[in-house]
Scaffold this motif. Structure first.
Motif, short mmCIF file in Angstrom:
data_model
loop_
_atom_site.label_atom_id
_atom_site.label_comp_id
_atom_site.label_asym_id
_atom_site.label_seq_id
_atom_site.Cartn_x
_atom_site.Cartn_y
_atom_site.Cartn_z
N LEU A 115 0.85 -1.18 0.00
CA LEU A 115 0.00 0.00 0.00
C LEU A 115 0.89 1.24 0.00
CD1 LEU A 115 -2.81 1.35 0.32
CD2 LEU A 115 -2.52 1.11 2.80
N VAL A 116 0.80 2.05 -1.04
CA VAL A 116 1.69 3.21 -1.15
C VAL A 116 0.96 4.55 -1.07
CG1 VAL A 116 3.51 2.01 -2.42
CG2 VAL A 116 1.64 3.09 -3.67
N ALA A 117 -0.36 4.56 -1.23
CA ALA A 117 -1.08 5.83 -1.13
C ALA A 117 -2.52 5.57 -0.72
CB ALA A 117 -1.04 6.59 -2.45
N ALA A 118 -3.06 6.50 0.06
CA ALA A 118 -4.45 6.39 0.50
C ALA A 118 -5.08 7.78 0.48
CB ALA A 118 -4.53 5.80 1.90
N LEU A 119 -6.22 7.87 -0.17
CA LEU A 119 -6.97 9.12 -0.27
C LEU A 119 -8.21 9.00 0.62
CD1 LEU A 119 -7.42 11.90 -1.75
CD2 LEU A 119 -8.75 10.60 -3.43
N THR A 120 -8.35 9.91 1.56
CA THR A 120 -9.51 9.88 2.47
C THR A 120 -10.13 11.27 2.52
OG1 THR A 120 -8.01 10.30 4.33
CG2 THR A 120 -8.66 8.02 3.94
N ARG A 121 -11.43 11.27 2.78
CA ARG A 121 -12.15 12.55 2.94
C ARG A 121 -12.04 13.00 4.39
NH1 ARG A 121 -15.87 15.23 -0.49
NH2 ARG A 121 -16.60 17.05 0.65
N THR A 122 -11.72 14.26 4.60
CA THR A 122 -11.52 14.77 5.95
C THR A 122 -12.68 15.62 6.44
OG1 THR A 122 -10.31 16.68 5.06
CG2 THR A 122 -9.02 14.75 5.72
N THR A 123 -13.57 16.03 5.52
CA THR A 123 -14.75 16.81 5.91
C THR A 123 -15.98 16.18 5.27
OG1 THR A 123 -14.57 18.32 4.02
CG2 THR A 123 -13.42 18.95 6.04
#
Length: 238
Positions: A227-235
């Protein structure tokens, strides 16, 4: 429902199972994007001319470029796993032979377009590949108009050089836009971390992830995806 273990070997196995499932889903998305016989020989790539390292411009430019593609180019590029080539070059010097489809503010980078193998080869003969060490991690870099990040992109930078870092960031952002996960006008905070724990990230329910498949020629008896990158929503979504 069974609890996902947070420590120990069981957690590692659960994390690996999730990584492999995500890899399979990515393959399914690519396969569904386009019939292979609709592609030009050798597939398509996107050459990106890099005048200087500007991570915020990489993120915002990748979002804008992906969002601006027509359906045919978007499908072909997604089918080819959003392949991109980062090459040292001044966008201003390329306008005659290779007019860029998109130039980042300040002209730090330029996206030349979705090219077939022949045209990509012409660019590669003209420009040299980006190389070198990845600069040390600093504060979060914010890409977007309003400066208030709604999304967080973490990249596990341990063992990465500059070109591989660019590839992972670009893949994650471009594919998230092409698949409708990431709005092209979003504000994203980009953060370098040493590593990402798959078991932890899975529980966070990320919007999009970038996973490197096990190397076929690995000397490790049982190579694992990384796993090299993770995109998450913060709002919350508006």
């Amino acid at each position: 429902m069974a609890q996902i273990p947070s420590v120990g070997r069981s957690a590692g196995r659960c994390g690996e199972h999730w990584l492999r499932a995500e890899l399979a889903r990515r393959d399914e998305r690519a396969a569904a994007a386009l019939r292979p016989d609709a592609l030009p020989p050798g597939g398509v790539s996107v050459p990106v001319a890099v005048l200087r390292f500007d991570p915020a411009a990489v993120v915002s430019g990748a979002m804008a470029f992906a969002a601006g593609l027509g359906r045919a180019d978007a499908d072909a590029w997604l089918h080819c796993y959003t392949r991109a080539l980062f090459l040292f070059g001044n966008p201003a010097n390329l306008a005659g032979r290779f007019p860029p489809a998109l130039v980042a503010p300040g002209a730090a980078l330029a996206w030349l377009g979705v090219y077939d193998a022949r045209r990509t080869g012409q660019v590669r003969r003209l420009l040299r590949p980006v190389e070198g060490a990845l600069p040390a991690a600093g504060p979060d870099v914010v890409a977007g108009a309003d400066g208030r990040p709604e999304w967080l992109l973490r990249v596990a930078s341990a063992g990465l050089d500059l070109p591989r870092y660019l590839v992972h960031v670009h893949h994650t952002v471009a594919e998230a836009v092409l698949t409708g996960v990431l709005p092209p006008a979003a504000t994203v905070a980009l953060r370098q971390v040493t590593a990402l724990d798959p078991a932890v990230v899975e529980r966070e329910d990320p919007a999009y992830v970038r996973i490197v498949p096990p190397a076929a020629d690995s000397a490790t008896p049982q190579p694992r995806p990384r796993l090299v990158a993770a995109l998450t929503r913060t709002t919350p979504a508006r």
